[in-house]
Enzyme design. Structure first.
Site, PDB file in Angstrom:
ATOM      1  N   GLU A 154       0.677  -1.057  -0.271  1.00 40.34           N
ATOM      2  CA  GLU A 154       0.392   0.152   0.228  1.00 40.34           C
ATOM      3  C   GLU A 154       0.558   1.104  -0.046  1.00 40.34           C
ATOM      4  O   GLU A 154       2.073   1.294   0.488  1.00 40.34           O
ATOM      5  CB  GLU A 154      -0.321   0.026   1.505  1.00 40.34           C
ATOM      6  N   GLU A 159      -2.478  11.705   3.971  1.00 40.87           N
ATOM      7  CA  GLU A 159      -2.519  11.581   4.419  1.00 40.87           C
ATOM      8  C   GLU A 159      -3.381  11.980   5.797  1.00 40.87           C
ATOM      9  O   GLU A 159      -2.143  12.665   6.433  1.00 40.87           O
ATOM     10  CB  GLU A 159      -3.074   9.943   5.341  1.00 40.87           C
TER      11      GLU A 159
END
Length: 276
Positions: A154, A159
């Site tokens: 990933e 974020e």
């Protein structure tokens, strides 16, 4: 999509200001400076639902709370949650009762419509502000040749969790390095205007390493150690995800401010380049 313990990473306190996104396309889709060519893009120069030839809706985890026990219900083809207007993609989290959930939002993916092995990804976006929100720009493997998460990897390009205002996180997850065993690799950058202005979130991905930038300022490098897929699964095609989550084990760790909704992430453009 989770980072535990900032003591595990090096925190970069770099002030980024101003709108760094280039709203004009590179001439003929090429970046002559480093030999990359534009291979996929959405400029959001239309109105209505996101272009179905480029985007799909990920709703598979609605019944079991997704991987991080988030509280939103991700809808499909619902303009209240994902709409293109005024030249922007707008992903909106709403406080409402919807199919046994208290919030709705959208999670858009390019899987099967935009899958790449190596290259540059650029997303120009303005983030939603508020405790309990968890917007993300990230990538997952399309084929999962090495197995389920985190074995196939990933890449978290951007974020932000609302209880850490102005902090942008870039993180790698693999079988050897992931938050479940507190070995994830990542770094952060402070962007005081991330909620007020558009900033460019960038990934440069090559066989020996990948690098993450904000407005051209280097944030994080993840190296290929040459020891196999457990450390480096990033030799297979990945696709892009854009979403605004609500709550969850990380995003909701300090609660949710119910007074802030609705809140939106606005995306000016997405561009993907690869070497000629």
């Amino acid at each position: 999509m989770k980072l535990n313990g900032l003591s595990l990473i090096s925190v970069l306190f770099i002030l980024v200001s101003g709108i760094a996104c280039n709203s004009e396309k590179e001439k003929e889709g090429e970046n002559s400076q480093d030999g990359y060519k534009l291979v996929w893009a959405d400029e959001f120069d239309y109105e209505g639902l996101p272009d179905s030839s480029k985007w799909s809706y990920d709703t598979k985890g609605n019944e079991w709370g997704w991987g991080n026990n988030e509280e939103q219900y991700y809808t499909s083809r619902r303009m209240a949650n994902s709409e293109v207007k005024d030249g922007k993609l707008v992903i909106t989290a709403i406080k409402e009762n919807y199919k046994d959930h208290k919030f709705t939002s959208a999670r858009l993916i390019t899987k099967g419509k935009g899958d790449w092995l190596y290259g540059k990804v650029e997303v120009c976006a303005k983030l939603p502000e508020g405790r309990g929100l968890w917007p993300a720009i990230w990538m997952l493997p399309t084929g999962k040749e090495y197995g389920g998460w985190p074995a196939s990897g990933e890449i978290d390009i951007m974020e932000n969790v609302g209880y850490m205002p102005d902090t942008i996180l870039a993180t790698a997850h693999t079988q050897a390095y992931n938050h479940k065993i507190n070995t994830q690799r990542g770094d952060t950058i402070v962007v005081p205007t991330c909620y007020d202005q558009y900033h460019l979130y960038q990934l440069e991905w090559e066989p020996d390493q990948y690098r993450v930038f904000v407005d051209g300022k280097h944030v994080f490098t993840f190296e290929n150690e040459g020891t196999g897929y457990k450390e480096w699964p990033f030799d297979k095609p990945f696709h892009l995800l854009l979403n605004v989550a609500v709550g969850g084990s990380w995003g909701g760790a300090k609660g949710i401010d119910y007074s802030i909704f609705p809140r939106s992430m606005e995306v000016d453009y997405v561009r993907v380049y690869q070497k000629k």
